[in-house]
Design a protein around this motif. Structure first.
Motif, PDB file in Angstrom:
ATOM      1  N   LEU A 102      52.408  48.211  48.626  1.00  0.00           N
ATOM      2  CA  LEU A 102      52.526  47.886  46.962  1.00  0.00           C
ATOM      3  C   LEU A 102      53.765  47.171  46.448  1.00  0.00           C
ATOM      4  CD1 LEU A 102      50.194  50.582  45.441  1.00  0.00           C
ATOM      5  CD2 LEU A 102      49.282  48.428  46.225  1.00  0.00           C
ATOM      6  N   MET A 103      54.986  47.770  46.931  1.00  0.00           N
ATOM      7  CA  MET A 103      56.151  46.947  46.299  1.00  0.00           C
ATOM      8  C   MET A 103      56.156  45.672  47.170  1.00  0.00           C
ATOM      9  SD  MET A 103      59.045  50.188  46.002  1.00  0.00           S
ATOM     10  CE  MET A 103      58.488  51.234  47.194  1.00  0.00           C
ATOM     11  N   VAL A 104      55.998  45.504  48.325  1.00  0.00           N
ATOM     12  CA  VAL A 104      55.973  44.351  48.983  1.00  0.00           C
ATOM     13  C   VAL A 104      55.175  43.267  48.456  1.00  0.00           C
ATOM     14  CG1 VAL A 104      55.364  43.334  51.213  1.00  0.00           C
ATOM     15  CG2 VAL A 104      56.872  45.308  51.197  1.00  0.00           C
ATOM     16  N   VAL A 105      53.931  43.921  48.193  1.00  0.00           N
ATOM     17  CA  VAL A 105      52.948  42.754  47.381  1.00  0.00           C
ATOM     18  C   VAL A 105      53.392  42.218  46.058  1.00  0.00           C
ATOM     19  CG1 VAL A 105      50.617  42.505  46.551  1.00  0.00           C
ATOM     20  CG2 VAL A 105      50.887  43.615  48.696  1.00  0.00           C
ATOM     21  N   GLY A 106      53.998  43.581  45.304  1.00  0.00           N
ATOM     22  CA  GLY A 106      54.577  43.043  43.946  1.00  0.00           C
ATOM     23  C   GLY A 106      55.566  42.055  44.091  1.00  0.00           C
ATOM     24  N   THR A 107      56.503  42.244  45.135  1.00  0.00           N
ATOM     25  CA  THR A 107      57.541  41.118  45.202  1.00  0.00           C
ATOM     26  C   THR A 107      57.270  39.975  45.578  1.00  0.00           C
ATOM     27  OG1 THR A 107      58.892  43.083  46.042  1.00  0.00           O
ATOM     28  CG2 THR A 107      59.779  40.775  46.573  1.00  0.00           C
ATOM     29  N   VAL A 108      56.126  39.809  46.458  1.00  0.00           N
ATOM     30  CA  VAL A 108      55.575  38.427  46.871  1.00  0.00           C
ATOM     31  C   VAL A 108      55.040  37.984  45.616  1.00  0.00           C
ATOM     32  CG1 VAL A 108      53.845  37.171  48.094  1.00  0.00           C
ATOM     33  CG2 VAL A 108      55.175  38.696  49.357  1.00  0.00           C
ATOM     34  N   ARG A 109      54.184  38.567  44.877  1.00  0.00           N
ATOM     35  CA  ARG A 109      53.662  38.403  43.538  1.00  0.00           C
ATOM     36  C   ARG A 109      54.683  37.844  42.542  1.00  0.00           C
ATOM     37  NH1 ARG A 109      48.311  42.499  42.374  1.00  0.00           N
ATOM     38  NH2 ARG A 109      47.234  41.381  43.875  1.00  0.00           N
TER      39      ARG A 109
ATOM     40  N   LEU B  10      51.449  45.897  37.772  1.00  0.00           N
ATOM     41  CA  LEU B  10      50.605  47.182  38.224  1.00  0.00           C
ATOM     42  C   LEU B  10      51.041  47.515  39.554  1.00  0.00           C
ATOM     43  CD1 LEU B  10      47.157  45.844  37.014  1.00  0.00           C
ATOM     44  CD2 LEU B  10      48.363  47.921  36.335  1.00  0.00           C
ATOM     45  N   CYS B  11      51.294  46.522  40.554  1.00  0.00           N
ATOM     46  CA  CYS B  11      51.722  46.946  41.837  1.00  0.00           C
ATOM     47  C   CYS B  11      52.949  47.861  41.857  1.00  0.00           C
ATOM     48  CB  CYS B  11      51.877  45.833  42.728  1.00  0.00           C
ATOM     49  SG  CYS B  11      50.617  45.082  43.373  1.00  0.00           S
ATOM     50  N   PHE B  12      53.949  47.357  41.094  1.00  0.00           N
ATOM     51  CA  PHE B  12      55.180  48.565  41.254  1.00  0.00           C
ATOM     52  C   PHE B  12      54.863  49.792  40.438  1.00  0.00           C
ATOM     53  CE2 PHE B  12      57.359  44.447  41.812  1.00  0.00           C
ATOM     54  CZ  PHE B  12      58.161  44.769  42.866  1.00  0.00           C
TER      55      PHE B  12
ATOM     56  N   PRO C  13      43.914  56.635  37.027  1.00  0.00           N
ATOM     57  CA  PRO C  13      43.558  55.410  36.273  1.00  0.00           C
ATOM     58  C   PRO C  13      44.294  54.440  36.779  1.00  0.00           C
ATOM     59  CG  PRO C  13      43.615  57.521  34.727  1.00  0.00           C
ATOM     60  CD  PRO C  13      44.255  57.958  36.340  1.00  0.00           C
ATOM     61  N   LEU C  14      45.701  54.422  36.916  1.00  0.00           N
ATOM     62  CA  LEU C  14      46.523  53.570  37.068  1.00  0.00           C
ATOM     63  C   LEU C  14      46.248  52.716  38.473  1.00  0.00           C
ATOM     64  CD1 LEU C  14      49.083  51.665  36.624  1.00  0.00           C
ATOM     65  CD2 LEU C  14      50.463  53.475  37.408  1.00  0.00           C
ATOM     66  N   CYS C  15      45.831  53.928  39.528  1.00  0.00           N
ATOM     67  CA  CYS C  15      45.436  53.308  40.781  1.00  0.00           C
ATOM     68  C   CYS C  15      44.129  52.547  40.728  1.00  0.00           C
ATOM     69  CB  CYS C  15      45.320  54.509  41.764  1.00  0.00           C
ATOM     70  SG  CYS C  15      46.738  55.071  42.399  1.00  0.00           S
ATOM     71  N   LEU C  16      43.328  52.915  40.059  1.00  0.00           N
ATOM     72  CA  LEU C  16      42.026  52.251  39.726  1.00  0.00           C
ATOM     73  C   LEU C  16      42.463  50.730  39.279  1.00  0.00           C
ATOM     74  CD1 LEU C  16      39.192  52.139  39.980  1.00  0.00           C
ATOM     75  CD2 LEU C  16      38.966  53.099  37.658  1.00  0.00           C
ATOM     76  N   ALA C  17      43.075  50.781  38.064  1.00  0.00           N
ATOM     77  CA  ALA C  17      43.457  49.409  37.600  1.00  0.00           C
ATOM     78  C   ALA C  17      44.180  48.590  38.772  1.00  0.00           C
ATOM     79  CB  ALA C  17      44.148  49.593  36.140  1.00  0.00           C
ATOM     80  N   THR C  18      45.142  49.116  39.346  1.00  0.00           N
ATOM     81  CA  THR C  18      45.494  48.320  40.487  1.00  0.00           C
ATOM     82  C   THR C  18      44.609  47.946  41.458  1.00  0.00           C
ATOM     83  OG1 THR C  18      47.544  49.411  40.054  1.00  0.00           O
ATOM     84  CG2 THR C  18      47.656  48.275  42.185  1.00  0.00           C
ATOM     85  N   PHE C  19      43.823  48.731  41.923  1.00  0.00           N
ATOM     86  CA  PHE C  19      42.760  48.356  43.109  1.00  0.00           C
ATOM     87  C   PHE C  19      41.877  47.356  42.437  1.00  0.00           C
ATOM     88  CE2 PHE C  19      38.348  48.983  44.071  1.00  0.00           C
ATOM     89  CZ  PHE C  19      38.323  48.796  45.595  1.00  0.00           C
ATOM     90  N   LEU C  20      41.516  47.442  41.182  1.00  0.00           N
ATOM     91  CA  LEU C  20      40.680  46.452  40.602  1.00  0.00           C
ATOM     92  C   LEU C  20      41.252  45.156  40.476  1.00  0.00           C
ATOM     93  CD1 LEU C  20      38.663  48.544  37.998  1.00  0.00           C
ATOM     94  CD2 LEU C  20      37.823  47.823  40.248  1.00  0.00           C
TER      95      LEU C  20
ATOM     96  N   VAL D   4      48.334  31.202  35.229  1.00  0.00           N
ATOM     97  CA  VAL D   4      48.367  31.843  36.456  1.00  0.00           C
ATOM     98  C   VAL D   4      49.599  32.789  36.770  1.00  0.00           C
ATOM     99  CG1 VAL D   4      48.283  31.455  38.922  1.00  0.00           C
ATOM    100  CG2 VAL D   4      46.891  30.164  37.700  1.00  0.00           C
ATOM    101  N   GLY D   5      50.866  32.136  36.308  1.00  0.00           N
ATOM    102  CA  GLY D   5      52.140  33.035  36.523  1.00  0.00           C
ATOM    103  C   GLY D   5      51.828  34.390  35.482  1.00  0.00           C
ATOM    104  N   VAL D   6      51.421  34.219  34.493  1.00  0.00           N
ATOM    105  CA  VAL D   6      51.378  35.525  33.562  1.00  0.00           C
ATOM    106  C   VAL D   6      50.290  36.547  34.113  1.00  0.00           C
ATOM    107  CG1 VAL D   6      50.516  36.341  31.370  1.00  0.00           C
ATOM    108  CG2 VAL D   6      51.877  34.409  31.620  1.00  0.00           C
ATOM    109  N   TRP D   7      49.180  35.998  34.674  1.00  0.00           N
ATOM    110  CA  TRP D   7      48.259  36.556  35.223  1.00  0.00           C
ATOM    111  C   TRP D   7      48.773  37.410  36.406  1.00  0.00           C
ATOM    112  CZ3 TRP D   7      44.361  34.303  38.958  1.00  0.00           C
ATOM    113  CH2 TRP D   7      43.616  35.258  39.566  1.00  0.00           C
ATOM    114  N   THR D   8      49.575  36.647  37.214  1.00  0.00           N
ATOM    115  CA  THR D   8      50.273  37.241  38.317  1.00  0.00           C
ATOM    116  C   THR D   8      51.174  38.121  38.120  1.00  0.00           C
ATOM    117  OG1 THR D   8      49.613  35.163  39.641  1.00  0.00           O
ATOM    118  CG2 THR D   8      51.128  36.556  40.801  1.00  0.00           C
ATOM    119  N   LEU D   9      51.771  38.045  37.084  1.00  0.00           N
ATOM    120  CA  LEU D   9      52.962  38.784  36.738  1.00  0.00           C
ATOM    121  C   LEU D   9      52.327  40.222  36.180  1.00  0.00           C
ATOM    122  CD1 LEU D   9      56.019  39.457  36.058  1.00  0.00           C
ATOM    123  CD2 LEU D   9      55.573  38.432  33.681  1.00  0.00           C
ATOM    124  N   LEU D  10      51.287  40.095  35.652  1.00  0.00           N
ATOM    125  CA  LEU D  10      50.556  41.302  35.274  1.00  0.00           C
ATOM    126  C   LEU D  10      50.267  42.170  36.523  1.00  0.00           C
ATOM    127  CD1 LEU D  10      49.373  43.269  33.301  1.00  0.00           C
ATOM    128  CD2 LEU D  10      47.212  41.855  33.259  1.00  0.00           C
TER     129      LEU D  10
END
Length: 143
Positions: free
Chosen positions: A19-26, A68-70, A80-87, A58-64
């Motif tokens: 998730l940290m890798v994905v968050g960094t890419v995002r 969530l990933c981090f 709840p946080l895992c569910l929000a991130t998963f969704l 798209v940048g703001v959406w991706t930042l959000l």
């Protein structure tokens, strides 16, 4: 109480690192949408015209989703946080699948590149759903 705290001391699980890798890419993608003349955003939507406003949106959406990933990476026991991130993964990848299949605004290579990060995260989070903290299985075993 001190023994409980010692017993819970653990590092970040592999899913958290992913998730940290994905968050960094995002985060890099977000940076490009805001400060890179929307070049990466334009490349993502290769079949459509991308305005500066669309790129920043798209940048703001991706930042959000990056946030969530981090947050989730360090709080895998927070359902709840895992569910929000998963969704966020399901919604974002679903959005790009629709853009590819219905509107033809993204290419197959873009969909594959995004899927490289989204699909493993979605599957991994599903597989790990009850592995962290007090999951459904753990709660069911309590008297």
């Amino acid at each position: 109480m001190a023994s409980v705290a010692v017993g819970k001391k653990r590092g970040v699980p592999a899913l958290g690192w992913w998730l940290m890798v994905v968050g960094t890419v995002r985060l890099a993608f977000t940076w490009s949408c805001f400060f890179g003349s929307a070049a990466l955003c334009s490349a993502t939507y290769s079949q459509a015209q991308v305005s500066d406003v669309h790129g920043r949106t798209v940048g703001v959406w991706t930042l959000l989703s990056c946030t969530l990933c981090f947050l989730c990476a360090f709080n895998l026991d927070n359902k709840p946080l895992c569910l929000a991130t998963f969704l966020s993964f399901v919604y974002a990848y679903g959005y790009f699948v629709v853009e590819y299949l219905v509107y033809h605004s993204v290419g197959a290579s873009t969909l594959a590149a995004l899927g490289f990060f989204a699909v493993p995260a979605i599957l991994w989070m599903l597989l790990e759903w009850n592995s962290h903290g007090h999951g459904i299985r753990t709660a069911a075993k309590q008297p």
